[in-house]
Motif scaffolding. Structure first.
Motif, mmCIF file in Angstrom:
data_model
loop_
_atom_site.group_PDB
_atom_site.id
_atom_site.type_symbol
_atom_site.label_atom_id
_atom_site.label_comp_id
_atom_site.label_asym_id
_atom_site.label_seq_id
_atom_site.Cartn_x
_atom_site.Cartn_y
_atom_site.Cartn_z
ATOM 1 N N GLY A 97 6.851 6.487 3.287
ATOM 2 C CA GLY A 97 6.923 4.857 3.417
ATOM 3 C C GLY A 97 5.856 4.388 2.649
ATOM 4 O O GLY A 97 5.106 5.019 2.193
ATOM 5 N N GLY A 98 5.737 3.036 2.927
ATOM 6 C CA GLY A 98 4.521 2.153 2.278
ATOM 7 C C GLY A 98 4.334 1.045 3.346
ATOM 8 O O GLY A 98 5.326 1.023 4.110
ATOM 9 N N ARG A 99 3.274 0.613 3.337
ATOM 10 C CA ARG A 99 2.923 -0.414 4.269
ATOM 11 C C ARG A 99 2.642 -1.920 3.203
ATOM 12 O O ARG A 99 2.153 -1.902 2.146
ATOM 13 N N VAL A 100 3.195 -2.664 3.970
ATOM 14 C CA VAL A 100 3.357 -4.362 3.332
ATOM 15 C C VAL A 100 2.275 -5.331 4.128
ATOM 16 O O VAL A 100 2.387 -5.300 5.453
ATOM 17 N N GLN A 125 0.710 -1.447 0.000
ATOM 18 C CA GLN A 125 0.023 -0.028 0.014
ATOM 19 C C GLN A 125 0.872 1.213 0.016
ATOM 20 O O GLN A 125 1.641 1.674 1.129
ATOM 21 N N PHE A 126 0.798 2.040 -1.130
ATOM 22 C CA PHE A 126 1.375 3.488 -0.955
ATOM 23 C C PHE A 126 0.061 4.462 -0.840
ATOM 24 O O PHE A 126 -0.955 3.943 -1.137
ATOM 25 N N ASN A 127 0.638 5.569 -0.244
ATOM 26 C CA ASN A 127 -0.635 6.421 0.031
ATOM 27 C C ASN A 127 -0.014 8.182 -0.361
ATOM 28 O O ASN A 127 1.340 8.336 -0.118
ATOM 29 N N ASN A 152 0.690 9.777 10.036
ATOM 30 C CA ASN A 152 0.056 8.817 10.918
ATOM 31 C C ASN A 152 0.777 7.490 10.262
ATOM 32 O O ASN A 152 0.555 7.284 9.174
ATOM 33 N N ASP A 153 1.087 6.539 11.174
ATOM 34 C CA ASP A 153 1.227 5.165 10.509
ATOM 35 C C ASP A 153 1.013 3.936 11.612
ATOM 36 O O ASP A 153 1.536 2.790 11.422
ATOM 37 N N TYR A 154 0.088 4.298 12.545
ATOM 38 C CA TYR A 154 -0.414 3.441 13.659
ATOM 39 C C TYR A 154 -1.432 2.328 13.096
ATOM 40 O O TYR A 154 -1.916 2.550 11.978
ATOM 41 N N MET A 155 -1.393 1.101 13.929
ATOM 42 C CA MET A 155 -2.253 0.282 13.501
ATOM 43 C C MET A 155 -2.851 -0.408 14.856
ATOM 44 O O MET A 155 -1.849 -0.314 15.852
ATOM 45 N N GLY A 156 -3.944 -0.982 15.011
ATOM 46 C CA GLY A 156 -4.311 -1.573 16.229
ATOM 47 C C GLY A 156 -5.625 -2.743 15.848
ATOM 48 O O GLY A 156 -6.000 -2.684 14.809
ATOM 49 N N TYR A 187 -2.972 2.780 9.506
ATOM 50 C CA TYR A 187 -2.761 3.676 8.327
ATOM 51 C C TYR A 187 -1.417 3.248 7.591
ATOM 52 O O TYR A 187 -0.509 2.554 8.090
ATOM 53 N N ALA A 188 -1.350 3.948 6.291
ATOM 54 C CA ALA A 188 0.192 3.619 5.670
ATOM 55 C C ALA A 188 0.521 5.289 5.596
ATOM 56 O O ALA A 188 -0.439 6.085 5.549
ATOM 57 N N PRO A 189 1.841 5.379 6.131
ATOM 58 C CA PRO A 189 2.072 6.945 5.809
ATOM 59 C C PRO A 189 2.245 7.558 4.327
ATOM 60 O O PRO A 189 2.086 6.574 3.509
#
Length: 398
Positions: A350-353, A61-63, A316-320, A329-331
Motif C-alpha cells: 500500500g501507500g500512506r496518504v 508516501q510510497f515505500n 509494518n504500517d503503524y503510527m502513534g 510507517y508506510a507499508p
C-alpha cells in the motif's frame, strides 16, 4: 553519464565541513492543483508548490518499490490506482526505489522509470529519498546514487535537490509549500533525508557483530536540519511546521511501540499502544542502525517537524504520537520485494496518504493508509514481472 559517477554517498564515515551548511538547498518547487509553473529544461527544482485554493494539500508516501527493470506489474498498478483515487499534490518514494538485479546502466534507468512514470504521466510533483538497497546493483551497473540523482532530476516533475557540499547523504531536500491565502508565504515543509545504507565494517578497529547492520543519520545531517529549520523560521517570522521522510526508522519508533527502551512483553506493547495512541500493525522488528542519530532530540528542540515517517520494514504500517511528534510507517509498495509469509505475502502492500489543511497560521495533519487489497489488485503470492516502460528522450540521452 559515465558508467561510474562521483563517489558514493557514504564514502567517509563522518562528514565534517559544517561551514558548508551556510549554503542552503534550493527550496522545493512544483505544481500543486492551483497553478503550474514552467519546468526547467533539466527538470528538478523547477516549480513552486502551493496549497489549493480551499487550503488543502495532499501528499502520498510510497515505500520500497524495490525491484529491477522487470518490475512486478502490480507495483505500478497500485501506484496508479492510488494516484487516481487520491489525486495528490506531491508524492515521495521513501527509499529503496530499486534493488539488485539491474545488471546494466540501461536496466537501472528502466527500473527507475517504471516507478516514476505514474507521477510523471499525471504531472504530479515527486521526489525520492534513498534507502539501503538503491545501490545494490552498483557493482554490475556502475550507477551509484549520484548517477541516480542525475537521472531523477532529468524528469520534468521531480523536485529532488542537488547535493549540499559537506553534508552526508544524497539529495537531502527541503520542499516548502506556499500558502493558498498569502502570496510568497511558506506554510509547510517536507524534509526528505537520506538515512543511508549499511553500517561500516568497523570503527576504531571494532566491528559491529551483534549490532544492527543498517546505517543512521549522521550528526552533520542533524545539524543541517537545525540550521535550515532556523533559516526558515527567520525568513518566515515563525516556525514552519512540517513532516520528515527517511527510509530507515529512528530508534524512537521502536521505543514508542514497546513503551520503553529495554521492554519486550505484551504488557509493554499494550502500555506503548495506550500511552502513544498507536494504530496499525507491527509484523517485524524495527531495523534502525547501531547508533541513535539524535535527530528526534533535534526535532523536539526545534518544534517544527510534526511527524517522521519511514519504510524499510515492509510489513509494518503503524503510527502513534511520541511526545508530540507522530512516528509512523508506510507499508511496502513493491510487489517484487518481501512481504508477509505464505499466501498473505501481499496483504500489506500500500501507500500512506497525508491530508494537510491550512488553519490560520497552523496546518492540521491527518493520515491514513491505502491498501492494494482495497483497490481490486491481485494479491496472489507470486511474481508478475512486466516489460520496462519506454524511456523518454531526456532519460535515453543520460
Amino acid at each position: 553519464m559515465p558508467d561510474r559517477l562521483p563517489l558514493s554517498r557514504r564514502t567517509v564515515l563522518t562528514a565534517g565541513a559544517l561551514g558548508a551548511l551556510g549554503t542552503a538547498l534550493p527550496l522545493g518547487t512544483g505544481p500543486a492543483a492551483a497553478a503550474i509553473a514552467p519546468a526547467s529544461p533539466g527538470g528538478g527544482q523547477a516549480r513552486s508548490l502551493r496549497f489549493r485554493a480551499d487550503g488543502t494539500f495532499k501528499v502520498v508516501q510510497f515505500n520500497d518499490t524495490q525491484d529491477d527493470e522487470l518490475t512486478d506489474r502490480r507495483t505500478v498498478e497500485l501506484m496508479e490506482k492510488v494516484l487516481d483515487q487520491e489525486k495528490p499534490d506531491f508524492v515521495v518514494i521513501n527509499g529503496d526505489v530499486i534493488t539488485g538485479g539491474c545488471e546494466t546502466r540501461l536496466a537501472v534507468k528502466q527500473a527507475i522509470n517504471n516507478v516514476v512514470m505514474p507521477m510523471e504521466s499525471r504531472r504530479i510533483p515527486w521526489a525520492v529519498t534513498y534507502g539501503n538497497h538503491d545501490e545494490d546493483s552498483l557493482p554490475q551497473s556502475g550507477v551509484d546514487e549520484a548517477g541516480m540523482l542525475k537521472l531523477y532530476r532529468s524528469y520534468e516533475y521531480n523536485v529532488n535537490a542537488e547535493n549540499t557540499r559537506g553534508v552526508t547523504g544524497t539529495s537531502n531536500t527541503i520542499v516548502t509549500i506556499g500558502s493558498a491565502a498569502k502570496k510568497n508565504r511558506e506554510t509547510f515543509a517536507l524534509w526528505l533525508m537520506d538515512s543511508g545504507r549499511y553500517a561500516p565494517d568497523a570503527i576504531d578497529g571494532q566491528d559491529f557483530a551483534g549490532y544492527p547492520a543498517w546505517d543512521w543519520l549522521r550528526m552533520d545531517q542533524v545539524a543541517w536540519y537545525r540550521d535550515q529549520s532556523q533559516r526558515l523560521e527567520q525568513r518566515r517570522g515563525r516556525k514552519v511546521p512540517g513532516l520528515m521522510f527517511l527510509h530507515i526508522a529512528l530508534w524512537e519508533h521502536r521505543f514508542m511501540w514497546w513503551g520503553g527502551v529495554d521492554t519486550r512483553t505484551a504488557a509493554d506493547a499494550a502500555r506503548g499502544k495506550a500511552r502513544h495512541g498507536i494504530v496499525g500493525e507491527r509484523n517485524e522488528d524495527e531495523c534502525p542502525g547501531p547508533f541513535n542519530s539524535g535527530m528526534f532530540n533535534a526535532i523536539l528542540e526545534r518544534g517544527d517537524v510534526k511527524g517522521v515517517f519511514v519504510g524499510h520494514d515492509h510489513v509494518n504500517d503503524y503510527m502513534g504520537d511520541y511526545y508530540g511528534v507522530m512516528l509512523g510507517y508506510a507499508p511496502g509498495t513493491g510487489f517484487g520485494a518481501y512481504g508477509l509469509s505464505g499466501a498473505e505475502r501481499n496483504r500489506m502492500r500500500g501507500g500512506r496518504v497525508f491530508e494537510l489543511k491550512e488553519a490560520g497560521d497552523d496546518v492540521a495533519i491527518s493520515t491514513r493508509v491505502v491498501y492494494a487489497r482495497d483497490l481490486g489488485i491481485d494479491l496472489t503470492a507470486n511474481d508478475q514481472p512486466m516489460e520496462p516502460l519506454p524511456l523518454g528522450p531526456r532519460q535515453q540521452r543520460l
